[in-house]
Design a protein around this motif. Sequence first.
Motif, short mmCIF file in Angstrom:
data_model
loop_
_atom_site.label_atom_id
_atom_site.label_comp_id
_atom_site.label_asym_id
_atom_site.label_seq_id
_atom_site.Cartn_x
_atom_site.Cartn_y
_atom_site.Cartn_z
N PHE A 1 6.69 11.93 -7.99
CA PHE A 1 6.67 10.69 -7.20
C PHE A 1 6.40 11.03 -5.73
CE2 PHE A 1 9.40 6.62 -6.35
CZ PHE A 1 8.27 5.96 -5.92
N ALA A 2 7.08 12.07 -5.24
CA ALA A 2 6.90 12.49 -3.85
C ALA A 2 5.46 12.94 -3.61
CB ALA A 2 7.87 13.63 -3.51
N ARG A 3 4.89 13.64 -4.59
CA ARG A 3 3.51 14.10 -4.43
C ARG A 3 2.56 12.91 -4.32
NH1 ARG A 3 0.22 17.53 -8.87
NH2 ARG A 3 0.58 15.61 -10.02
N ALA A 4 2.82 11.89 -5.16
CA ALA A 4 1.97 10.69 -5.10
C ALA A 4 2.06 10.04 -3.72
CB ALA A 4 2.39 9.70 -6.19
N ILE A 5 3.27 10.00 -3.15
CA ILE A 5 3.44 9.41 -1.82
C ILE A 5 2.79 10.28 -0.74
CG2 ILE A 5 5.19 8.80 -0.06
CD1 ILE A 5 4.79 6.80 -2.39
N ALA A 6 2.84 11.60 -0.96
CA ALA A 6 2.19 12.51 0.00
C ALA A 6 0.70 12.24 0.11
CB ALA A 6 2.44 13.97 -0.42
N MET A 7 0.13 11.65 -0.94
CA MET A 7 -1.30 11.34 -0.92
C MET A 7 -1.63 10.13 -0.05
SD MET A 7 -2.17 11.87 -4.96
CE MET A 7 -3.90 11.43 -4.87
N GLU A 8 -0.58 9.48 0.49
CA GLU A 8 -0.76 8.25 1.28
C GLU A 8 -1.64 7.26 0.52
OE1 GLU A 8 -1.83 8.96 5.37
OE2 GLU A 8 -0.71 10.83 5.40
N PRO A 9 -1.19 6.89 -0.69
CA PRO A 9 -2.06 6.06 -1.53
C PRO A 9 -2.16 4.62 -1.04
CG PRO A 9 0.08 6.30 -2.56
CD PRO A 9 0.10 7.18 -1.33
N GLU B 1 9.84 -0.30 1.05
CA GLU B 1 10.21 -0.70 2.40
C GLU B 1 9.35 -0.01 3.46
OE1 GLU B 1 14.50 -0.29 3.79
OE2 GLU B 1 14.50 -1.86 2.24
N ARG B 2 9.05 1.27 3.20
CA ARG B 2 8.42 2.08 4.25
C ARG B 2 6.90 2.15 4.20
NH1 ARG B 2 12.31 7.30 4.62
NH2 ARG B 2 10.55 8.06 5.82
N PHE B 3 6.33 1.88 3.02
CA PHE B 3 4.87 1.97 2.90
C PHE B 3 4.32 0.63 2.43
CE2 PHE B 3 6.78 6.07 2.06
CZ PHE B 3 6.15 6.88 2.99
N SER B 4 3.05 0.43 2.70
CA SER B 4 2.51 -0.89 2.33
C SER B 4 1.47 -0.78 1.22
CB SER B 4 1.91 -1.56 3.55
OG SER B 4 0.87 -0.74 4.05
N CYS B 5 1.64 0.23 0.36
CA CYS B 5 0.67 0.36 -0.72
C CYS B 5 0.94 -0.69 -1.81
CB CYS B 5 0.69 1.77 -1.31
SG CYS B 5 2.29 2.34 -1.84
N SER B 6 -0.08 -1.00 -2.58
CA SER B 6 0.09 -1.84 -3.76
C SER B 6 0.67 -0.94 -4.86
CB SER B 6 -1.26 -2.39 -4.23
OG SER B 6 -1.96 -2.93 -3.16
N VAL B 7 1.61 -1.48 -5.63
CA VAL B 7 2.23 -0.65 -6.68
C VAL B 7 2.11 -1.35 -8.04
CG1 VAL B 7 4.34 0.52 -7.46
CG2 VAL B 7 3.94 0.20 -5.01
N VAL B 8 1.67 -0.61 -9.05
CA VAL B 8 1.71 -1.09 -10.43
C VAL B 8 2.70 -0.20 -11.18
CG1 VAL B 8 0.44 -1.43 -12.58
CG2 VAL B 8 -0.66 -1.97 -10.39
N LEU B 9 3.72 -0.83 -11.74
CA LEU B 9 4.79 -0.09 -12.43
C LEU B 9 4.79 -0.46 -13.91
CD1 LEU B 9 7.67 1.35 -12.56
CD2 LEU B 9 8.61 -0.90 -12.05
#
Length: 264
Positions: free
Chosen positions: A172-180, A209-217
Motif C-alpha cells: 500500500f505504501a509503495r502504491a502511495i509512493a508512486m503519487e498515483p 484525507e491527505r491525498f486527492s487521488c481517485s480510489v477504487v476498492l
Amino acid sequence: MTGDKTQTGDKPGRLDVSALTLRFGGVTALNEVSFTVEPGELMAVIGPNGAGKTSLLNCLTGVYRPQTGSVRLGAVELAGRRGRAARAGVARTFQNHGLFTGLTVLDNLLLGRHRLTRTGIVSGALWWGRARGEERAEREHVAGIAEMFELADVLHEKVTALPYGVAKRVEFARAIAMEPKLLLLDEPVAGMGFEETVAMAGHLLDVRERFSCSVVLIDHDMRLVMDLADRVTVLDFGVVIAAGTPEQVRTDPKVIEAYLGEEE
Ligand SMILES: Nc1ncnc2c1ncn2[C@@H]1O[C@H](COP(=O)(O)OP(=O)(O)OP(=O)(O)O)[C@@H](O)[C@H]1O
C-alpha cells in the motif's frame, strides 16, 4: 506521448468507465459497465464471486482488452493499452501482494518512485551530483511515507521476513509512493485478522484525507467497504445491478438477492 487527447473538459484524475464489455469466449465477464470516480473519492466495487471485479481491475490497468467501451483517466484512454496505466498514474495493489520479496522495504518503496525520478541511468552517470541529490530527496520522501504507514522500524528488512499483514501495508505504501492519480486496491484486508484490518482501515482513511487521488476498492469485507466508501457499485454476472451511497446499496433488494447464500 502519454495518451490520446479525447475531448476538452476532461478533469485530471477523474476516472470515467464507459460501457465496458469484456467477453471470454461465451462468458461475458463485464456487460456495459459504466461508472465514474472523482478525484478524492473512494468507490467500492463489490459483488459475489465471479461477478467480474478482478476482470474490471484488469481492464482499468490495460491488462485485459475489452471488446467495447472505454476507460479514461482524465484525458488518457487506458482500455487495452498495456503499459500506459502506470505512466498515466495508476497504482495497484494485489490480492497477494506484488512486492519484490528479496528486496528490502526501502528498495521496494524506492522502486515505486522510479516512474517519477528525473535522472535516468545515462544522465545519472553524466550528472552524478544531480543524481545524488535526487537520490537523497527520494530517500527522504520514502522515509516520510514509511513513517505514515508505521514501517520505519522495518525499512531495512527484506519483505520475505515480514508477516503477511505488514507486507500488505508495504505494498500500500509503495502504491502511495508512486503519487498515483488513480489507486486500485484489490482486497487490501484479505487474509488479515481483526486488528490488522482496523489498522489498514486507518491507513486508508489517512490516505483519503491527505491525498486527492481517485480510489477504487474491491473487498469482500462489507464492514470495511460500507465504512469507507463514498459510493458503491455492485456487480453481478458482469452487470451493474446497483450504484449509490453505502446506505442506498445496503438496502437495495437486488443487492440483497445477489448476496443471498453468500454470507457465511
Ligand atoms: N482469464 C479468463 N478466462 C476465462 N474466463 C475468465 C477469465 N477471467 C475471468 N473469467 C470469468 O469471468 C467471470 C468474472 O470473473 P472475475 O474473476 O472477474 O470475478 P470476481 O468478481 O473477481 O470473482 P472473485 O470474487 O471470486 O475473485 C467469471 O465467470 C470467470 O470465470
